[in-house]
Scaffold this motif. Structure first.
Motif, PDB file in Angstrom:
ATOM      1  N   ILE A 108       0.835  -1.205   0.000  1.00  0.00           N
ATOM      2  CA  ILE A 108       0.000   0.000   0.000  1.00  0.00           C
ATOM      3  C   ILE A 108       0.867   1.252   0.000  1.00  0.00           C
ATOM      4  CG2 ILE A 108      -1.709   1.306   1.336  1.00  0.00           C
ATOM      5  CD1 ILE A 108      -2.771  -1.367   2.376  1.00  0.00           C
ATOM      6  N   ALA A 109       1.999   1.172   0.677  1.00  0.00           N
ATOM      7  CA  ALA A 109       2.924   2.308   0.722  1.00  0.00           C
ATOM      8  C   ALA A 109       3.788   2.394  -0.530  1.00  0.00           C
ATOM      9  CB  ALA A 109       3.817   2.208   1.955  1.00  0.00           C
ATOM     10  N   ALA A 162       8.190   4.524   6.580  1.00  0.00           N
ATOM     11  CA  ALA A 162       7.437   5.180   7.653  1.00  0.00           C
ATOM     12  C   ALA A 162       5.935   5.108   7.388  1.00  0.00           C
ATOM     13  CB  ALA A 162       7.883   6.632   7.791  1.00  0.00           C
ATOM     14  N   ILE A 163       5.541   5.275   6.129  1.00  0.00           N
ATOM     15  CA  ILE A 163       4.118   5.190   5.766  1.00  0.00           C
ATOM     16  C   ILE A 163       3.615   3.764   5.982  1.00  0.00           C
ATOM     17  CG2 ILE A 163       2.482   5.346   3.851  1.00  0.00           C
ATOM     18  CD1 ILE A 163       4.288   7.596   2.724  1.00  0.00           C
ATOM     19  N   ALA A 164       4.412   2.770   5.553  1.00  0.00           N
ATOM     20  CA  ALA A 164       4.018   1.366   5.745  1.00  0.00           C
ATOM     21  C   ALA A 164       3.866   1.062   7.231  1.00  0.00           C
ATOM     22  CB  ALA A 164       5.070   0.451   5.116  1.00  0.00           C
ATOM     23  N   ALA A 213       0.671  10.319  -3.215  1.00  0.00           N
ATOM     24  CA  ALA A 213      -0.356   9.363  -3.634  1.00  0.00           C
ATOM     25  C   ALA A 213      -0.554   8.283  -2.573  1.00  0.00           C
ATOM     26  CB  ALA A 213       0.036   8.729  -4.968  1.00  0.00           C
ATOM     27  N   ALA A 214       0.556   7.817  -2.000  1.00  0.00           N
ATOM     28  CA  ALA A 214       0.459   6.812  -0.936  1.00  0.00           C
ATOM     29  C   ALA A 214      -0.201   7.395   0.306  1.00  0.00           C
ATOM     30  CB  ALA A 214       1.860   6.286  -0.588  1.00  0.00           C
ATOM     31  N   SER A 264      -4.697   8.252   4.332  1.00  0.00           N
ATOM     32  CA  SER A 264      -5.543   9.203   5.053  1.00  0.00           C
ATOM     33  C   SER A 264      -7.027   9.076   4.714  1.00  0.00           C
ATOM     34  CB  SER A 264      -5.073  10.630   4.763  1.00  0.00           C
ATOM     35  OG  SER A 264      -5.149  10.921   3.379  1.00  0.00           O
ATOM     36  N   LYS A 265      -7.360   8.284   3.737  1.00  0.00           N
ATOM     37  CA  LYS A 265      -8.761   8.144   3.347  1.00  0.00           C
ATOM     38  C   LYS A 265      -9.594   7.609   4.504  1.00  0.00           C
ATOM     39  CE  LYS A 265     -11.688   6.302  -0.350  1.00  0.00           C
ATOM     40  NZ  LYS A 265     -11.732   5.468  -1.585  1.00  0.00           N
ATOM     41  N   ASN A 266     -10.696   8.305   4.816  1.00  0.00           N
ATOM     42  CA  ASN A 266     -11.620   7.939   5.893  1.00  0.00           C
ATOM     43  C   ASN A 266     -10.990   8.002   7.277  1.00  0.00           C
ATOM     44  OD1 ASN A 266     -13.692   7.397   4.005  1.00  0.00           O
ATOM     45  ND2 ASN A 266     -12.903   5.304   3.692  1.00  0.00           N
ATOM     46  N   ARG A 267      -9.855   8.672   7.385  1.00  0.00           N
ATOM     47  CA  ARG A 267      -9.226   8.872   8.685  1.00  0.00           C
ATOM     48  C   ARG A 267      -9.218  10.367   9.017  1.00  0.00           C
ATOM     49  NH1 ARG A 267      -5.654   4.413   7.282  1.00  0.00           N
ATOM     50  NH2 ARG A 267      -5.746   2.847   8.943  1.00  0.00           N
ATOM     51  N   THR A 268      -9.327  10.685  10.291  1.00  0.00           N
ATOM     52  CA  THR A 268      -9.165  12.072  10.724  1.00  0.00           C
ATOM     53  C   THR A 268      -7.696  12.424  10.551  1.00  0.00           C
ATOM     54  OG1 THR A 268     -10.919  11.758  12.350  1.00  0.00           O
ATOM     55  CG2 THR A 268      -9.487  13.675  12.634  1.00  0.00           C
TER      56      THR A 268
END
Length: 628
Positions: free
Chosen positions: A476-477, A510-512, A541-542, A547-551
């Motif tokens: 995903i990352a 870090a994103i993963a 893009a990652a 962040s989708k559907n997250r505060t």
């Protein structure tokens, strides 16, 4: 600290007080096995001292037997009255006493090491409980050396207080009783004066040496700090060619250490010489007294040898008295800085009635927040905003406006001085720090990785994650394909602070890691500001996927990364200057529009320069001439 009463005063010079303070570590609650070892070590200690007293007696009897003056009828079996038998008994007694001492030491070894482990663990945990402010002000190299010396000092104090102080006292009392009963009070008096002078001189000289020891420790800490700092900044040193300067700074610290260490050893020589003179004088007086008594026929040659052997035997624990006192004082000097660390109170602590965070939707609210790192410099001045559940709010503004401070307050690295920070209406000061940080994921600007494998660094987001979950997070990352093409795959070591990876690769790791954590709240603290435009777009893009559907709270320097945010807040001088959507802020033609135009012009200039360079390179190739 609440349990400070169990620790050692850094200025304590009383071995008894030290023993009392260390008792909880030598008699640990709930460890019957260790308590049994303490008991057995004490038993062996007492038996060894009783056996030791027999050594000079066998020496005396052997001498009298060889001289024909032995008279032990009724005390010792006839079989053992021969000179050879007594000599054998003399050496056998010494071996038995030595064996008992080794049993004592081996029984107590685990007790001492357990105390070291307890205190080292306590210090390590305490370091992680201290505030971010403390760690920003401390130097890693010096801190590690303080803890290293402190744990060794604890072992020294535990071992020498128990294994040497008590045996020495027991042996002195037994020696005094023997002299009194066999040779009269005058021998006891000379022994007492010798021991008193010996101990007094040792204490005074050791106290004088403590200042020298502190100076040596300070130089040692400074040298280690400079060495670690220089090695951590290896690339910076190379960038500016300052190897010689770093070497000189390190050598200057080592020169101070060399001087102090030389003084330590020189002063030790004077201490040992003074102790030898004092004990030598006492021994001379008593040996002369015994020699005169032999000449008068009041004592035998065996008595003369016995007095000498008993004094030599007493010199060993007496030397240990000096050694023990020096080691305890030096141990206290070594650990005083460690205990100073344990006395540092955590700036941010959970309230006694703090409850776990109950996430409902994940909305964030800053209400009239005022904050300053230094009272003379206010950072945030009444900031109020809200991040609705599942929405993205961006914080932008010039450097020093207070953007990163907002993320630190949300993570509760610091507490606000006025106002409140809430999550779903719960003040972060009223909930446990552990539950708060478990609900928040952070992708920082400067990603620092552990010097371990890529798999370890990704799985750090959720330690119990399976390999499949870890690999899915990497995919995903957008770094999974890259990792699988490495020779060692997910087992690839990333190096110190992740320096074997590029900036973009570190950010993807870090994103993963954050994806694997799967937090309901996400903070992106200038996560792409240090990357080139192409890599930034890929990372962005990652991040959009994460962040989708997250505060999501985005702290950004490059405005191009926040144009799709639900709301953009512009900070200036710690206050909200503007707020709205990207289009709305551009329409206001204010600070945000000005920042946007400057960044767009800079980006266009960079793009134009890149095109010119590509055009020049193409023209050179067409003419068939080598570039450069």
């Amino acid at each position: 600290m609440n349990d400070r009463k169990k620790t050692i005063s850094a200025d304590s010079s009383n071995p008894l007080a030290t023993l009392v303070n260390l008792w909880p570590y030598m008699w640990p609650a709930g460890r019957a096995d260790l308590k049994a070892r303490v008991i057995w070590a004490t038993v062996f200690l007492l038996i060894s001292k009783l056996v030791l007293i027999g050594v000079p007696y066998f020496f005396k009897w052997s001498t009298d037997a060889l001289n024909g003056k032995l008279d032990l009828a009724g005390l010792v079996p006839t079989l053992l009255l021969g000179a050879v038998a007594l000599v054998i008994a003399y050496n056998l007694t010494r071996l038995i006493q030595l064996g008992l001492n080794q049993l004592r030491d081996s029984m107590f070894a685990s007790v001492g090491q357990h105390a070291v482990r307890q205190l080292a663990y306590k210090t390590f945990v305490h370091m992680h409980q201290l505030s971010l402010r403390f760690h920003l002000e401390r130097k890693t190299g010096g801190l590690s050396r303080i803890i290293e010396r402190g744990t060794k000092g604890i072992e020294t104090i535990v071992r020498f207080t128990i294994l040497n102080s008590v045996p020495t006292l027991v042996e002195f009392l037994l020696t005094a009783v023997i002299f009194w009963k066999a040779y009269g009070f005058s021998y006891v008096l000379i022994t007492a004066i010798t021991v008193w002078a010996y101990v007094w001189f040792t204490v005074r000289a050791s106290d004088w040496r403590i200042a020298i020891r502190r100076s040596m420790n300070a130089s040692d800490t400074d040298a280690n700090t400079k060495a670690i700092d220089s090695l951590l900044n290896f690339e910076t040193v190379k960038y500016f060619g300052n190897e010689d300067m770093e070497a000189k700074r390190f050598d200057a610290s080592m020169a101070r250490y060399e001087k102090a260490a030389t003084e330590v050893w020189t002063s030790l020589g004077w201490l040992n010489f003074g102790q030898g003179v004092i004990f030598g004088l006492g021994t001379t007086v008593m040996m002369v007294m015994s020699a005169l008594a032999v000449q008068r026929g009041e004592q035998t040659i065996g008595d003369f040898v016995f007095v000498n052997a008993l004094l030599i035997q007493l010199s060993v624990p007496l030397n240990f008295i000096g050694f023990v006192y020096r080691e305890i004082r030096q141990g206290l000097t070594d650990i005083e800085q460690m205990f100073d660390l344990l006395e540092v109170e955590a700036e941010v602590v959970d309230k006694p009635d703090a409850k776990p965070l109950a996430i409902q939707q994940g909305s964030i609210a800053f209400k009239d927040v005022h904050f300053a790192y230094d009272p003379e410099r206010q950072i945030l001045k009444g900031v109020s905003f809200e991040v609705p559940a599942g929405k993205t709010v961006a914080i932008v503004g010039p450097s020093g406006a207070g953007k990163s401070t907002i993320s630190r307050l949300l993570y509760r690295f610091y507490d606000v001085q006025q106002g409140s920070v809430t999550i779903d209406g719960q003040d972060v000061r009223d909930i446990t720090q552990k539950s708060l940080r478990a609900a928040i994921g952070m992708v920082p600007q400067d990603t620092v990785l552990f010097n371990d494998s890529i798999a370890y660094n990704i799985r750090y987001g959720r330690l119990g994650a399976t390999d499949d979950e870890m690999m899915a997070a990497a995919d995903i990352a957008q770094i999974g394909h890259f990792i699988r093409n490495l020779p060692d795959g997910f087992g690839t070591m990333v190096g110190e602070r992740g320096l074997k990876l590029s900036g973009g690769e570190k950010q993807r790791v870090a994103i993963a890691r954050t994806i694997l954590k799967a937090p309901p709240i996400l903070i992106l603290d200038e996560a792409t500001s240090a990357l080139d435009t192409t890599t930034e777009q890929e990372i962005q893009a990652a991040l959009d996927v994460v962040s989708k559907n997250r505060t999501t709270l985005v702290i950004a320097h490059r405005l191009s990364t926040v144009i799709n945010a639900d709301e953009i807040i512009v900070l200036r001088h710690g206050e909200i200057a503007e707020r709205g959507t990207h289009a709305g802020l551009l329409a206001q033609n204010g600070l945000y529009a000005s920042m946007w135009n400057r960044q767009r012009e800079a980006t266009q200039a960079e793009e134009h320069l890149r095109q010119v360079r590509e055009s020049d390179d193409l023209g050179v190739l067409v003419r068939g001439q080598p570039a450069g």
